[in-house]
Design an enzyme around this catalytic site. Structure first.
Site, mmCIF file in Angstrom:
data_model
loop_
_atom_site.group_PDB
_atom_site.id
_atom_site.type_symbol
_atom_site.label_atom_id
_atom_site.label_comp_id
_atom_site.label_asym_id
_atom_site.label_seq_id
_atom_site.Cartn_x
_atom_site.Cartn_y
_atom_site.Cartn_z
ATOM 1 N N GLY A 272 0.823 -1.343 0.055
ATOM 2 C CA GLY A 272 -0.032 -0.076 0.130
ATOM 3 C C GLY A 272 0.926 1.257 0.262
ATOM 4 O O GLY A 272 0.462 2.258 -0.739
ATOM 5 N N ASN B 160 -7.881 3.779 9.053
ATOM 6 C CA ASN B 160 -7.228 2.810 9.598
ATOM 7 C C ASN B 160 -7.548 2.596 11.257
ATOM 8 O O ASN B 160 -7.407 1.659 12.044
ATOM 9 C CB ASN B 160 -5.825 2.634 9.185
ATOM 10 C CG ASN B 160 -5.091 3.995 9.584
ATOM 11 O OD1 ASN B 160 -5.503 4.913 8.584
ATOM 12 N ND2 ASN B 160 -3.824 4.099 10.372
ATOM 13 N N GLN C 3 -7.701 -0.266 3.838
ATOM 14 C CA GLN C 3 -8.600 -0.767 5.070
ATOM 15 C C GLN C 3 -10.009 -1.278 4.756
ATOM 16 O O GLN C 3 -10.251 -2.239 5.320
ATOM 17 C CB GLN C 3 -8.431 0.188 6.305
ATOM 18 C CG GLN C 3 -7.201 0.369 6.813
ATOM 19 C CD GLN C 3 -6.851 -0.876 7.681
ATOM 20 O OE1 GLN C 3 -7.398 -1.817 8.024
ATOM 21 N NE2 GLN C 3 -5.546 -0.690 7.928
ATOM 22 N N SER D 77 -3.883 -3.239 -0.517
ATOM 23 C CA SER D 77 -2.709 -4.066 -0.224
ATOM 24 C C SER D 77 -3.174 -5.356 0.355
ATOM 25 O O SER D 77 -4.404 -5.667 1.117
ATOM 26 C CB SER D 77 -2.074 -3.221 1.083
ATOM 27 O OG SER D 77 -1.156 -3.927 1.776
ATOM 28 N N THR E 246 11.251 -7.174 -11.934
ATOM 29 C CA THR E 246 10.549 -8.507 -11.980
ATOM 30 C C THR E 246 9.628 -8.673 -11.100
ATOM 31 O O THR E 246 9.748 -8.436 -9.533
ATOM 32 C CB THR E 246 11.594 -9.728 -11.819
ATOM 33 O OG1 THR E 246 12.772 -9.474 -12.673
ATOM 34 C CG2 THR E 246 10.973 -11.049 -12.090
ATOM 35 N N CYS F 70 1.956 2.138 12.682
ATOM 36 C CA CYS F 70 3.258 3.032 12.279
ATOM 37 C C CYS F 70 3.374 3.905 13.524
ATOM 38 O O CYS F 70 4.720 4.510 13.654
ATOM 39 C CB CYS F 70 3.233 3.450 11.126
ATOM 40 S SG CYS F 70 2.186 2.670 10.024
HETATM 41 N N1 PLP Z 1 -2.818 2.781 3.852
HETATM 42 C C1 PLP Z 1 -3.565 2.518 4.831
HETATM 43 C C2 PLP Z 1 -4.821 3.175 5.195
HETATM 44 C C3 PLP Z 1 -3.053 1.629 5.950
HETATM 45 O O1 PLP Z 1 -3.865 1.142 6.953
HETATM 46 C C4 PLP Z 1 -1.762 1.064 5.387
HETATM 47 C C5 PLP Z 1 -1.122 0.081 6.463
HETATM 48 O O2 PLP Z 1 -1.185 0.156 7.572
HETATM 49 C C6 PLP Z 1 -1.078 1.344 4.349
HETATM 50 C C7 PLP Z 1 -1.679 2.558 3.592
HETATM 51 C C8 PLP Z 1 0.124 0.980 4.062
HETATM 52 O O3 PLP Z 1 0.036 -0.446 3.282
HETATM 53 P P1 PLP Z 1 1.284 -1.455 3.278
HETATM 54 O O4 PLP Z 1 1.523 -1.830 4.720
HETATM 55 O O5 PLP Z 1 0.981 -2.532 2.463
HETATM 56 O O6 PLP Z 1 2.572 -0.712 2.884
#
Ligand code: PLP
Length: 380
Positions: free
Chosen positions: A70, A148, A176, A196, A234, A321
């Site tokens: 994502g 999220n 999400q 994702s 790839t 995060c």
């Molecule tokens: N966008 C949202 C709303 C998310 O919750 C997340 C992951 O927590 C991401 C993007 C990032 O995705 P990825 O972990 O696949 O890089």
């Protein structure tokens, strides 16, 4: 046995998905760009996965660009639309994930004027408020389909309609939402959409940007010309095959999954009402069926997470995060929640494997932790 209530951070790989992936890790080793039989088999698997991901969101196979997840897809959307163009304005909601905020900040450093769209106290962007901010200089609007942290679902369709009226493109991060509610790319009216795999019981490290072939986006990874020249390198075939299988299962089982999550969430929220000092954020908004963000008065969310972890229960404070950063959630602050309450936030995100017994165990543990209100009793 530990109990996992942190599915918005990541989900367990579905064993059926693993079964589909294994041959591509063990022996079947063609490169989809090769012309021989091995390569053709790999290409067929890639095409099948593309069709499966497409079907989940009602897109066209030619609209899928596979990425490493994502974060990369969000970066490709924002940077791809804006890179190499004369700097203009970008509107990004105040509650976006770091995967959108990061590239937006990078573009700001290159001279783009980035403005954050405010949200109301329930975490929603008001389409009418957005309309007032639009003018002919806005190149892109980015608004996530579901948040999220709170699970709040946005009216992306109305926002996209406004964006298009003023000539802006619309990006939505559906990471999400996909697999939890039905997501229809053309019906939303977005030009770009992020997905994702690991949020829908697929593997970590693979995602996609859904974007029309005709849209002019600058690739951010150049090289071998893969993915119609829009993302070189790839392909991660086992991961992509897993993403396809997970997307197909999510599509076929969507209704059953939704019902299961709804029932658990209702049970959870009913139980939360009887724990003093606990409030549910964005309780009045339309939310994902699996996400409940609470505040526990008198506590730091991190403390609650640690106390529950000691009891074998995994939840999170805010997004994965940001947890551990000690900073209050930017999502809650944007909703007008005070810093102290925002710091007390705990996110409970349910998944397919969760049971009523597990929800009961969580409620009992939370009641015990919350009863030891700060200062009164030292937490054991
Ligand atoms: N966008 C949202 C709303 C998310 O919750 C997340 C992951 O927590 C991401 C993007 C990032 O995705 P990825 O972990 O696949 O890089």
């Amino acid at each position: 046995m530990a109990i996992f209530f942190d599915h918005n951070a990541t989900t367990p790989l579905d064993p059926r998905v693993l079964d589909v992936m294994l041959p591509w890790l063990r022996g079947t080793h063609g490169n989809p760009s090769s012309v021989h039989g091995f390569g053709r088999d790999a290409r067929a698997a890639l095409d099948r996965a593309r069709a499966q991901v497409t079907a989940l969101v009602n897109a066209q196979p030619g609209q899928v660009i596979f990425t490493s997840g994502g974060t990369e897809a969000d970066n490709l959307a924002l940077r791809g639309v804006c890179s190499g163009k004369p700097a203009g304005r970008i509107l990004v909601s105040a509650i976006e994930h770091a995967a959108v905020m990061g590239p937006a900040e990078a573009l700001a450093a290159q001279g783009w004027q980035v403005q954050h769209l405010p949200v109301d106290s329930e975490g929603r962007v008001d389409p009418a408020a957005l309309a007032k901010l639009l003018d002919g200089n806005v190149r892109l609007v980015s608004l996530m389909l579901a948040n999220n942290e709170t699970g709040v679902i946005q009216d992306v369709k109305a926002i996209a309609a406004h964006a298009h009226k003023s000539g802006a493109l619309m990006h939505t991060d559906a990471v999400q939402a996909a697999g939890k509610i039905s997501v229809d790319f053309p019906a939303l009216g977005a030009d770009l959409m992020t997905l994702s795999a690991h949020k829908l019981n697929g593997p970590r490290g693979v995602g996609a940007l859904i974007v029309d072939r005709r849209l002019d986006i600058a690739p951010q990874i150049v090289g071998g010309g893969q993915e119609q020249g829009r993302r070189g390198g790839t392909e991660n075939l086992a991961g992509i095959v897993g993403f396809g299988a997970a997307a197909e299962l999510a599509r076929l089982e969507l209704d059953a999954r939704r019902q299961h999550l709804h029932a658990l969430r209702d049970r959870l929220e009913a139980g939360l009402k009887s724990i003093p000092g606990v409030r549910v954020f964005a309780a009045q908004a339309e939310r994902l069926p699996n996400t409940v963000q609470i505040g526990v008065a008198g506590f730091d969310g991190e403390m609650v997470v640690m106390q529950l972890d000691k009891r074998g229960i995994a939840v999170s404070s805010g997004s994965a995060c940001h947890s551990g950063s000690g900073k209050p959630s930017h999502v809650l602050l944007a909703m007008g929640v005070g810093a102290v309450s925002a710091r007390s936030a705990v996110r409970i995100s349910l998944g397919q494997g969760n049971t009523e017994d597990e929800v009961r165990a969580l409620l009992a543990a939370l009641a015990t932790v919350a009863a030891k209100r700060s200062g009164a009793v030292a937490l054991a």
